[in-house]
Motif scaffolding. Structure first.
Motif, mmCIF file in Angstrom:
data_model
loop_
_atom_site.group_PDB
_atom_site.id
_atom_site.type_symbol
_atom_site.label_atom_id
_atom_site.label_comp_id
_atom_site.label_asym_id
_atom_site.label_seq_id
_atom_site.Cartn_x
_atom_site.Cartn_y
_atom_site.Cartn_z
ATOM 1 N N THR A 8 0.846 -1.187 0.000
ATOM 2 C CA THR A 8 0.000 0.000 0.000
ATOM 3 C C THR A 8 0.880 1.234 0.000
ATOM 4 O O THR A 8 1.990 1.231 0.511
ATOM 5 N N THR A 44 -6.283 1.166 -8.627
ATOM 6 C CA THR A 44 -7.008 0.519 -7.532
ATOM 7 C C THR A 44 -8.379 1.141 -7.295
ATOM 8 O O THR A 44 -9.177 0.602 -6.539
ATOM 9 N N LEU A 117 -1.294 -7.271 -7.711
ATOM 10 C CA LEU A 117 -2.721 -6.931 -7.797
ATOM 11 C C LEU A 117 -3.342 -7.366 -9.125
ATOM 12 O O LEU A 117 -4.529 -7.143 -9.356
#
Length: 140
Positions: A8, A44, A117
């Motif tokens: 993150t 995201t 991801l």
């Protein structure tokens, strides 16, 4: 990315970018074929990202030992279609399988590619991630 880096983004304005969709197919015409990969890149926040440069490395996994790279930039829908060279379907120089890997996905300022991801393959592993760095495209 180093192993100590958090996935993150805390103190940075960079937004993670991922391969949201990857479709692969082989196109055959007469005695030749070529692999084709279609990418859709999103951040995201699920926004499609344009202007991202995708560079792939490829090599045949048969006896011919051809290899190279292809590069394409995503359009305003976050899509890029990368076509690999044509390969023979028969004879001494026939190629039936091509291995593809990501060299770089560069989103420019404000974006940071995060392979972990990416869309997951049939083994539930994110495509082109550390655990699944290559994809093999075969002549159908």
């Amino acid at each position: 990315a180093s192993p100590t880096e958090s996935p993150t983004v805390d103190n940075s304005s960079d937004i993670p970018v991922r391969i949201a969709t990857l479709k692969t197919k082989s196109i055959q015409k007469r005695n030749k074929w070529f692999p084709k990969l279609q990418f859709v890149l999103k951040d995201t926040n699920k926004a499609k990202i344009s202007g991202v440069t995708i560079t792939l490395a490829w090599m045949d996994v048969d006896e011919v030992t051809r290899n190279g790279t292809v590069t394409k930039t995503t359009n305003n829908k976050g899509r890029a279609v990368l076509k690999l060279p044509k390969f023979k379907t028969s004879g001494s120089k026939a190629v039936n399988n091509v291995e593809v890997s990501v060299v770089e996905i560069d989103g420019g300022n404000g974006y940071n590619y995060n392979a972990e991801l990416n869309q997951k393959d049939s083994d539930q592993c994110p495509v082109f991630s550390n655990n699944c760095p290559v994809k093999v495209i075969s002549l159908d």
